[in-house]
Design a protein around this motif. Structure first.
Motif, PDB file in Angstrom:
ATOM      1  N   ALA A 196      39.217  30.443  26.306  1.00 40.19           N
ATOM      2  CA  ALA A 196      39.581  31.320  26.587  1.00 40.19           C
ATOM      3  C   ALA A 196      38.226  32.715  26.487  1.00 40.19           C
ATOM      4  O   ALA A 196      38.073  33.783  26.481  1.00 40.19           O
ATOM      5  N   VAL A 197      36.557  31.601  25.952  1.00 37.55           N
ATOM      6  CA  VAL A 197      35.681  32.651  26.541  1.00 37.55           C
ATOM      7  C   VAL A 197      35.654  32.946  28.388  1.00 37.55           C
ATOM      8  O   VAL A 197      35.273  34.393  28.384  1.00 37.55           O
ATOM      9  N   LEU A 198      35.804  32.014  29.090  1.00 36.75           N
ATOM     10  CA  LEU A 198      35.624  32.711  30.177  1.00 36.75           C
ATOM     11  C   LEU A 198      37.580  33.361  30.769  1.00 36.75           C
ATOM     12  O   LEU A 198      36.680  34.464  31.565  1.00 36.75           O
ATOM     13  N   VAL A 199      38.093  33.206  30.549  1.00 39.15           N
ATOM     14  CA  VAL A 199      39.086  34.214  30.350  1.00 39.15           C
ATOM     15  C   VAL A 199      38.843  35.390  29.973  1.00 39.15           C
ATOM     16  O   VAL A 199      39.114  36.792  31.107  1.00 39.15           O
ATOM     17  N   GLY A 200      38.349  35.846  28.673  1.00 38.89           N
ATOM     18  CA  GLY A 200      37.971  36.861  28.075  1.00 38.89           C
ATOM     19  C   GLY A 200      37.059  37.662  28.685  1.00 38.89           C
ATOM     20  O   GLY A 200      36.969  38.538  28.600  1.00 38.89           O
ATOM     21  N   ARG A 201      35.666  37.303  29.491  1.00 41.55           N
ATOM     22  CA  ARG A 201      34.906  37.408  30.540  1.00 41.55           C
ATOM     23  C   ARG A 201      35.047  38.059  31.549  1.00 41.55           C
ATOM     24  O   ARG A 201      35.343  38.845  32.023  1.00 41.55           O
ATOM     25  N   ALA A 202      36.367  37.224  31.823  1.00 43.00           N
ATOM     26  CA  ALA A 202      37.433  37.663  33.017  1.00 43.00           C
ATOM     27  C   ALA A 202      37.847  38.981  33.043  1.00 43.00           C
ATOM     28  O   ALA A 202      37.744  39.698  34.006  1.00 43.00           O
ATOM     29  N   ALA A 203      38.890  38.550  32.347  1.00 43.40           N
ATOM     30  CA  ALA A 203      39.348  40.515  31.346  1.00 43.40           C
ATOM     31  C   ALA A 203      38.861  41.491  31.587  1.00 43.40           C
ATOM     32  O   ALA A 203      39.104  42.338  32.398  1.00 43.40           O
ATOM     33  N   ALA A 204      37.814  41.150  30.676  1.00 48.89           N
ATOM     34  CA  ALA A 204      36.783  42.935  30.734  1.00 48.89           C
ATOM     35  C   ALA A 204      36.153  43.136  31.562  1.00 48.89           C
ATOM     36  O   ALA A 204      36.372  43.757  32.513  1.00 48.89           O
ATOM     37  N   ASP A 205      35.934  41.874  32.968  1.00 53.02           N
ATOM     38  CA  ASP A 205      35.457  42.476  34.221  1.00 53.02           C
ATOM     39  C   ASP A 205      36.436  43.183  35.035  1.00 53.02           C
ATOM     40  O   ASP A 205      35.938  44.488  35.711  1.00 53.02           O
ATOM     41  N   MET A 206      37.601  42.546  35.069  1.00 56.59           N
ATOM     42  CA  MET A 206      38.934  42.697  35.657  1.00 56.59           C
ATOM     43  C   MET A 206      38.883  44.837  35.252  1.00 56.59           C
ATOM     44  O   MET A 206      39.271  45.365  36.361  1.00 56.59           O
ATOM     45  N   LEU A 207      38.622  45.176  33.643  1.00 56.88           N
ATOM     46  CA  LEU A 207      38.907  46.165  33.438  1.00 56.88           C
ATOM     47  C   LEU A 207      37.731  47.081  34.249  1.00 56.88           C
ATOM     48  O   LEU A 207      38.478  48.436  34.466  1.00 56.88           O
ATOM     49  N   GLN A 208      37.253  46.553  33.746  1.00 52.04           N
ATOM     50  CA  GLN A 208      35.546  47.178  34.448  1.00 52.04           C
ATOM     51  C   GLN A 208      35.924  47.575  36.607  1.00 52.04           C
ATOM     52  O   GLN A 208      35.250  48.667  36.216  1.00 52.04           O
ATOM     53  N   SER A 209      36.011  46.857  36.677  1.00 48.28           N
ATOM     54  CA  SER A 209      36.793  46.674  38.529  1.00 48.28           C
ATOM     55  C   SER A 209      37.424  47.812  38.431  1.00 48.28           C
ATOM     56  O   SER A 209      37.004  48.300  39.769  1.00 48.28           O
ATOM     57  N   GLY A 210      38.420  47.629  37.984  1.00 49.19           N
ATOM     58  CA  GLY A 210      39.928  48.618  37.651  1.00 49.19           C
ATOM     59  C   GLY A 210      39.080  50.309  37.424  1.00 49.19           C
ATOM     60  O   GLY A 210      39.462  50.864  38.432  1.00 49.19           O
ATOM     61  N   ILE A 211      38.341  49.894  36.667  1.00 46.37           N
ATOM     62  CA  ILE A 211      38.093  51.622  36.187  1.00 46.37           C
ATOM     63  C   ILE A 211      36.854  52.317  37.550  1.00 46.37           C
ATOM     64  O   ILE A 211      37.318  52.464  38.404  1.00 46.37           O
ATOM     65  N   GLY A 212      36.274  51.100  38.287  1.00 50.42           N
ATOM     66  CA  GLY A 212      35.215  51.400  39.434  1.00 50.42           C
ATOM     67  C   GLY A 212      35.940  51.711  40.175  1.00 50.42           C
ATOM     68  O   GLY A 212      35.825  52.895  40.964  1.00 50.42           O
ATOM     69  N   LEU A 213      36.830  50.966  40.263  1.00 46.98           N
ATOM     70  CA  LEU A 213      38.086  51.449  41.444  1.00 46.98           C
ATOM     71  C   LEU A 213      38.943  52.722  41.694  1.00 46.98           C
ATOM     72  O   LEU A 213      38.156  53.405  42.818  1.00 46.98           O
ATOM     73  N   GLY A 214      39.117  53.966  40.707  1.00 47.40           N
ATOM     74  CA  GLY A 214      39.264  53.996  40.539  1.00 47.40           C
ATOM     75  C   GLY A 214      38.257  55.479  40.781  1.00 47.40           C
ATOM     76  O   GLY A 214      38.714  56.363  41.143  1.00 47.40           O
ATOM     77  N   VAL A 215      37.460  54.974  40.449  1.00 42.48           N
ATOM     78  CA  VAL A 215      36.441  56.647  39.950  1.00 42.48           C
ATOM     79  C   VAL A 215      35.845  56.278  41.877  1.00 42.48           C
ATOM     80  O   VAL A 215      35.342  57.575  42.452  1.00 42.48           O
ATOM     81  N   LEU A 216      35.615  54.811  42.846  1.00 43.08           N
ATOM     82  CA  LEU A 216      35.318  55.515  43.631  1.00 43.08           C
ATOM     83  C   LEU A 216      36.381  56.092  44.822  1.00 43.08           C
ATOM     84  O   LEU A 216      36.354  56.585  46.309  1.00 43.08           O
TER      85      LEU A 216
END
Length: 253
Positions: free
Chosen positions: A100-120
């Motif tokens: 669950a720790v790894l999944v939570g870390r991955a989910a947060a990263d994917m959210l940030q990546s999605g935001i970064g993708l939208g900005v770019l």
């Protein structure tokens, strides 16, 4: 059991998102860095040899793919810091679902990546990039980009668990650079020496970039690469996701 895993994973995701409020500079830098790269290669470095059409139309999809491979060090450092501070040991002592720790870390990263993708994407549109794609093709391209990020993320998590210390992350992160720059993200293989062009074409990032260019209807796109853009991330996940979970379960034994 599945609800138990989802609840624990969401709790860990909220923990990672709470770090954003305490470290806003790190979040901003992660969003600004790819924008700076796009502007630098689009206006300062130039390029586009052997590219048919506008170089910006070629560059923007390539930069979107490149961004999905870069920035893994934030997640990798967070994992190693939790290891060294004993945070993961405390979580493992609780009645919590494995991973669950790894999944939570991955989910947060994917959210940030999605935001970064939208900005770019927004910056690319500001530079004059206009994808010639319908809604389905556009969403398909974004899905391929995020899928590639998800696969690269689990490679990074596994390498972080192996490295074990934050100071080792930089050395491991260097491995990402050949994947990023030995690709067609910034230049077409036609402008490279023959042997290098062959290496570049087999690069998993090149497969994603080419497929995305095809879906966006821009120069450099070639039919048939969508399967490669799916197969490479699937292969990486099949190898590194189980390795990461197994490594996590073996901590402290």
């Amino acid at each position: 059991m599945s609800a138990y895993v989802l609840t624990d994973s969401w709790t860990m995701t909220r923990r990672e998102l709470a770090h954003w409020a305490r470290q806003p500079v790190q979040v901003v830098v992660s969003l600004v860095f790819p924008v700076m790269l796009l502007l630098m290669f689009g206006y300062l470095v130039g390029g586009g040899r052997a590219v048919e059409g506008d170089y910006v139309d070629y560059l923007v999809p390539g930069m979107l793919a490149l961004t999905m491979a870069f920035g893994l060090e934030g997640t990798m450092v967070a994992v190693t810091q939790d290891l060294n501070k004993g945070v993961i040991d405390r979580f493992r002592s609780m009645p919590m679902a494995d991973g669950a720790v790894l999944v939570g870390r991955a989910a947060a990263d994917m959210l940030q990546s999605g935001i970064g993708l939208g900005v770019l994407i927004g910056v690319g549109v500001g530079l004059g990039w206009r994808p010639d794609a319908g809604a389905g093709q556009f969403l398909g391209a974004v899905g391929l980009l995020l899928f590639f990020r998800f696969a690269m993320l689990w490679v990074g998590i596994y390498l972080a668990l192996v490295a074990g210390r934050p100071e080792m992350v930089q050395a491991v992160q260097i491995l990402v650079w050949p994947v990023g720059f030995l690709s067609n993200a910034l230049a077409t293989p036609a402008a490279m020496p023959g042997w290098l062009g062959v290496v570049v074409q087999w690069n998993p990032m090149s497969q994603t970039a080419t497929a995305v260019r095809e879906l966006f209807g821009g120069p450099g796109g070639e039919a048939g690469h969508v399967w490669g853009a799916v197969a490479w991330p699937v292969g990486l996940l099949v190898v590194f996701l189980p390795l990461a979970v197994r490594r996590f379960r073996g901590l402290g034994r």
